[in-house]
Design a protein around this motif. Structure first.
Motif, PDB file in Angstrom:
ATOM      1  N   LEU A 164       0.828  -1.202   0.000  1.00  0.00           N
ATOM      2  CA  LEU A 164       0.000   0.000   0.000  1.00  0.00           C
ATOM      3  C   LEU A 164       0.869   1.262   0.000  1.00  0.00           C
ATOM      4  O   LEU A 164       0.619   2.208  -0.747  1.00  0.00           O
ATOM      5  CB  LEU A 164      -0.904  -0.030   1.230  1.00  0.00           C
ATOM      6  CG  LEU A 164      -2.131   0.848   1.250  1.00  0.00           C
ATOM      7  CD1 LEU A 164      -3.028   0.570   0.048  1.00  0.00           C
ATOM      8  CD2 LEU A 164      -2.910   0.621   2.530  1.00  0.00           C
ATOM      9  N   TYR A 165       1.897   1.247   0.826  1.00  0.00           N
ATOM     10  CA  TYR A 165       2.815   2.378   0.919  1.00  0.00           C
ATOM     11  C   TYR A 165       3.551   2.600  -0.398  1.00  0.00           C
ATOM     12  O   TYR A 165       3.690   3.732  -0.865  1.00  0.00           O
ATOM     13  CB  TYR A 165       3.803   2.137   2.068  1.00  0.00           C
ATOM     14  CG  TYR A 165       4.656   3.323   2.405  1.00  0.00           C
ATOM     15  CD1 TYR A 165       4.119   4.416   3.075  1.00  0.00           C
ATOM     16  CD2 TYR A 165       6.002   3.358   2.065  1.00  0.00           C
ATOM     17  CE1 TYR A 165       4.904   5.512   3.398  1.00  0.00           C
ATOM     18  CE2 TYR A 165       6.785   4.445   2.386  1.00  0.00           C
ATOM     19  CZ  TYR A 165       6.233   5.521   3.048  1.00  0.00           C
ATOM     20  OH  TYR A 165       7.011   6.605   3.364  1.00  0.00           O
ATOM     21  N   ASN A 166       4.022   1.517  -1.011  1.00  0.00           N
ATOM     22  CA  ASN A 166       4.692   1.635  -2.314  1.00  0.00           C
ATOM     23  C   ASN A 166       3.745   2.218  -3.356  1.00  0.00           C
ATOM     24  O   ASN A 166       4.163   3.010  -4.203  1.00  0.00           O
ATOM     25  CB  ASN A 166       5.211   0.273  -2.778  1.00  0.00           C
ATOM     26  CG  ASN A 166       6.406  -0.186  -1.961  1.00  0.00           C
ATOM     27  OD1 ASN A 166       7.034   0.598  -1.262  1.00  0.00           O
ATOM     28  ND2 ASN A 166       6.698  -1.469  -2.040  1.00  0.00           N
ATOM     29  N   ASN A 167       2.478   1.830  -3.307  1.00  0.00           N
ATOM     30  CA  ASN A 167       1.477   2.366  -4.228  1.00  0.00           C
ATOM     31  C   ASN A 167       1.277   3.865  -3.990  1.00  0.00           C
ATOM     32  O   ASN A 167       1.129   4.639  -4.938  1.00  0.00           O
ATOM     33  CB  ASN A 167       0.163   1.609  -4.082  1.00  0.00           C
ATOM     34  CG  ASN A 167      -0.786   1.889  -5.216  1.00  0.00           C
ATOM     35  OD1 ASN A 167      -0.395   2.355  -6.286  1.00  0.00           O
ATOM     36  ND2 ASN A 167      -2.052   1.619  -4.989  1.00  0.00           N
ATOM     37  N   MET A 168       1.279   4.286  -2.729  1.00  0.00           N
ATOM     38  CA  MET A 168       1.157   5.716  -2.405  1.00  0.00           C
ATOM     39  C   MET A 168       2.319   6.504  -3.000  1.00  0.00           C
ATOM     40  O   MET A 168       2.125   7.585  -3.565  1.00  0.00           O
ATOM     41  CB  MET A 168       1.127   5.917  -0.882  1.00  0.00           C
ATOM     42  CG  MET A 168      -0.112   5.404  -0.221  1.00  0.00           C
ATOM     43  SD  MET A 168       0.052   5.505   1.587  1.00  0.00           S
ATOM     44  CE  MET A 168      -1.382   4.616   2.113  1.00  0.00           C
ATOM     45  N   LEU A 169       3.526   5.966  -2.875  1.00  0.00           N
ATOM     46  CA  LEU A 169       4.699   6.641  -3.434  1.00  0.00           C
ATOM     47  C   LEU A 169       4.613   6.695  -4.960  1.00  0.00           C
ATOM     48  O   LEU A 169       4.991   7.701  -5.572  1.00  0.00           O
ATOM     49  CB  LEU A 169       5.987   5.932  -2.999  1.00  0.00           C
ATOM     50  CG  LEU A 169       6.318   6.022  -1.510  1.00  0.00           C
ATOM     51  CD1 LEU A 169       7.541   5.159  -1.183  1.00  0.00           C
ATOM     52  CD2 LEU A 169       6.547   7.455  -1.073  1.00  0.00           C
ATOM     53  N   PHE A 170       4.091   5.635  -5.559  1.00  0.00           N
ATOM     54  CA  PHE A 170       3.901   5.616  -7.016  1.00  0.00           C
ATOM     55  C   PHE A 170       2.908   6.705  -7.432  1.00  0.00           C
ATOM     56  O   PHE A 170       3.137   7.425  -8.404  1.00  0.00           O
ATOM     57  CB  PHE A 170       3.409   4.233  -7.468  1.00  0.00           C
ATOM     58  CG  PHE A 170       3.112   4.167  -8.941  1.00  0.00           C
ATOM     59  CD1 PHE A 170       4.141   4.033  -9.861  1.00  0.00           C
ATOM     60  CD2 PHE A 170       1.810   4.260  -9.400  1.00  0.00           C
ATOM     61  CE1 PHE A 170       3.875   3.984 -11.221  1.00  0.00           C
ATOM     62  CE2 PHE A 170       1.537   4.212 -10.761  1.00  0.00           C
ATOM     63  CZ  PHE A 170       2.567   4.075 -11.675  1.00  0.00           C
ATOM     64  N   ILE A 171       1.813   6.826  -6.701  1.00  0.00           N
ATOM     65  CA  ILE A 171       0.808   7.866  -6.989  1.00  0.00           C
ATOM     66  C   ILE A 171       1.442   9.250  -6.864  1.00  0.00           C
ATOM     67  O   ILE A 171       1.232  10.124  -7.710  1.00  0.00           O
ATOM     68  CB  ILE A 171      -0.419   7.721  -6.066  1.00  0.00           C
ATOM     69  CG1 ILE A 171      -1.195   6.446  -6.411  1.00  0.00           C
ATOM     70  CG2 ILE A 171      -1.329   8.945  -6.144  1.00  0.00           C
ATOM     71  CD1 ILE A 171      -2.246   6.053  -5.389  1.00  0.00           C
ATOM     72  N   CYS A 172       2.222   9.469  -5.805  1.00  0.00           N
ATOM     73  CA  CYS A 172       2.906  10.753  -5.624  1.00  0.00           C
ATOM     74  C   CYS A 172       3.815  11.054  -6.818  1.00  0.00           C
ATOM     75  O   CYS A 172       3.847  12.182  -7.314  1.00  0.00           O
ATOM     76  CB  CYS A 172       3.740  10.748  -4.340  1.00  0.00           C
ATOM     77  SG  CYS A 172       2.770  10.820  -2.828  1.00  0.00           S
ATOM     78  N   ASN A 173       4.539  10.056  -7.270  1.00  0.00           N
ATOM     79  CA  ASN A 173       5.438  10.238  -8.404  1.00  0.00           C
ATOM     80  C   ASN A 173       4.665  10.615  -9.672  1.00  0.00           C
ATOM     81  O   ASN A 173       5.071  11.515 -10.409  1.00  0.00           O
ATOM     82  CB  ASN A 173       6.269   8.971  -8.632  1.00  0.00           C
ATOM     83  CG  ASN A 173       7.326   9.168  -9.684  1.00  0.00           C
ATOM     84  OD1 ASN A 173       8.103  10.112  -9.631  1.00  0.00           O
ATOM     85  ND2 ASN A 173       7.358   8.275 -10.657  1.00  0.00           N
ATOM     86  N   GLU A 174       3.545   9.953  -9.916  1.00  0.00           N
ATOM     87  CA  GLU A 174       2.739  10.251 -11.108  1.00  0.00           C
ATOM     88  C   GLU A 174       2.138  11.662 -11.033  1.00  0.00           C
ATOM     89  O   GLU A 174       2.121  12.388 -12.020  1.00  0.00           O
ATOM     90  CB  GLU A 174       1.629   9.208 -11.281  1.00  0.00           C
ATOM     91  CG  GLU A 174       2.143   7.816 -11.631  1.00  0.00           C
ATOM     92  CD  GLU A 174       2.969   7.793 -12.907  1.00  0.00           C
ATOM     93  OE1 GLU A 174       2.483   8.278 -13.942  1.00  0.00           O
ATOM     94  OE2 GLU A 174       4.117   7.290 -12.861  1.00  0.00           O
ATOM     95  N   LEU A 175       1.657  12.040  -9.861  1.00  0.00           N
ATOM     96  CA  LEU A 175       1.110  13.391  -9.692  1.00  0.00           C
ATOM     97  C   LEU A 175       2.200  14.449  -9.852  1.00  0.00           C
ATOM     98  O   LEU A 175       1.974  15.503 -10.444  1.00  0.00           O
ATOM     99  CB  LEU A 175       0.433  13.526  -8.319  1.00  0.00           C
ATOM    100  CG  LEU A 175      -0.850  12.741  -8.128  1.00  0.00           C
ATOM    101  CD1 LEU A 175      -1.282  12.762  -6.660  1.00  0.00           C
ATOM    102  CD2 LEU A 175      -1.966  13.276  -9.020  1.00  0.00           C
ATOM    103  N   ASP A 176       3.373  14.156  -9.337  1.00  0.00           N
ATOM    104  CA  ASP A 176       4.508  15.064  -9.454  1.00  0.00           C
ATOM    105  C   ASP A 176       4.850  15.296 -10.925  1.00  0.00           C
ATOM    106  O   ASP A 176       5.059  16.432 -11.353  1.00  0.00           O
ATOM    107  CB  ASP A 176       5.702  14.477  -8.697  1.00  0.00           C
ATOM    108  CG  ASP A 176       6.873  15.436  -8.593  1.00  0.00           C
ATOM    109  OD1 ASP A 176       6.669  16.660  -8.680  1.00  0.00           O
ATOM    110  OD2 ASP A 176       8.003  14.953  -8.405  1.00  0.00           O
ATOM    111  N   LYS A 177       4.904  14.226 -11.698  1.00  0.00           N
ATOM    112  CA  LYS A 177       5.191  14.357 -13.129  1.00  0.00           C
ATOM    113  C   LYS A 177       4.164  15.256 -13.812  1.00  0.00           C
ATOM    114  O   LYS A 177       4.524  16.129 -14.607  1.00  0.00           O
ATOM    115  CB  LYS A 177       5.173  12.985 -13.804  1.00  0.00           C
ATOM    116  CG  LYS A 177       6.355  12.110 -13.493  1.00  0.00           C
ATOM    117  CD  LYS A 177       6.180  10.780 -14.209  1.00  0.00           C
ATOM    118  CE  LYS A 177       7.138   9.729 -13.726  1.00  0.00           C
ATOM    119  NZ  LYS A 177       6.869   8.424 -14.350  1.00  0.00           N
TER     120      LYS A 177
END
Length: 194
Positions: A164-177
């Motif tokens: 779940l945490y890794n997925n949150m970081l992935f979402i943050c990365n996509e939003l950042d892009k």
């Protein structure tokens, strides 16, 4: 101000005590001043900085408000608690759709809601400082408990919380892009013309 990369440009465009180009221009117009040469307190560097800051701020203004707040939380030196709250809700709204299809019970969903704050903090320190001080599960669990009084069990980390945490970081990365696209385009445009 130099346009080195999108993250640095976002930060520098909101550096405190420097008026934006628009603000300086409006002040000049209201006072009826035509600036033929810089005033003593507005040297050439400051004028260029203000002009570039105005360009970057305009790029940020075209983003949807939630993405603006997300970027402000990560990069702006004048970010507020409101920016953090909106960034949190943005990540949570994406994650909640995925969680709805998972096996998490209500209690764990509430814990996951606060785990988003740790993911945001972790992502911010990683992209700004190039070092993630919440890298270890023990530190994440302590961060959540100290700041939000939510207890996660270390024994459940690998099975429940790590994916779940890794997925949150992935979402943050996509939003950042997504948030950095307009500024990246501006920088590319400047490099092509110079």
């Amino acid at each position: 101000m130099r346009l080195i990369n999108s993250r640095q440009a976002w930060h520098d465009a909101y550096y405190p005590n420097i008026k934006s180009t628009t603000s300086f221009g409006l002040d000049s117009l209201q006072l009826g001043i035509v600036v033929e040469r810089p005033l003593k307190h507005h040297n050439t560097y400051q004028i260029i900085h203000q002009w570039l800051a105005g360009k970057v701020q305009h790029c940020i203004d075209v983003l949807p408000i939630p993405l603006q707040c997300f970027g402000h939380y990560l990069y702006s030196p004048i970010a507020t608690a409101y920016d953090l709250d909106v960034a949190h809700e943005l990540v949570w709204s994406i994650l909640a759709k995925q969680i709805a299809q998972s096996h998490l019970n209500k209690e764990n969903q509430q814990k996951a809601y606060w785990l988003v704050r740790a993911a945001l903090k972790s992502y911010q320190t990683l992209v700004v400082n190039k070092k993630d001080y919440l890298k270890k599960p023990q530190k994440i669990i302590k961060f959540i408990k100290d700041n939000y009084q939510v207890e996660l069990q270390y024994s459940d980390w690998k099975k429940v919380w790590q994916p779940l945490y890794n997925n949150m970081l992935f979402i943050c990365n996509e939003l950042d892009k997504q948030a950095l696209i307009p500024i990246s385009s501006l920088i590319k445009q400047f490099k092509e013309t110079n």
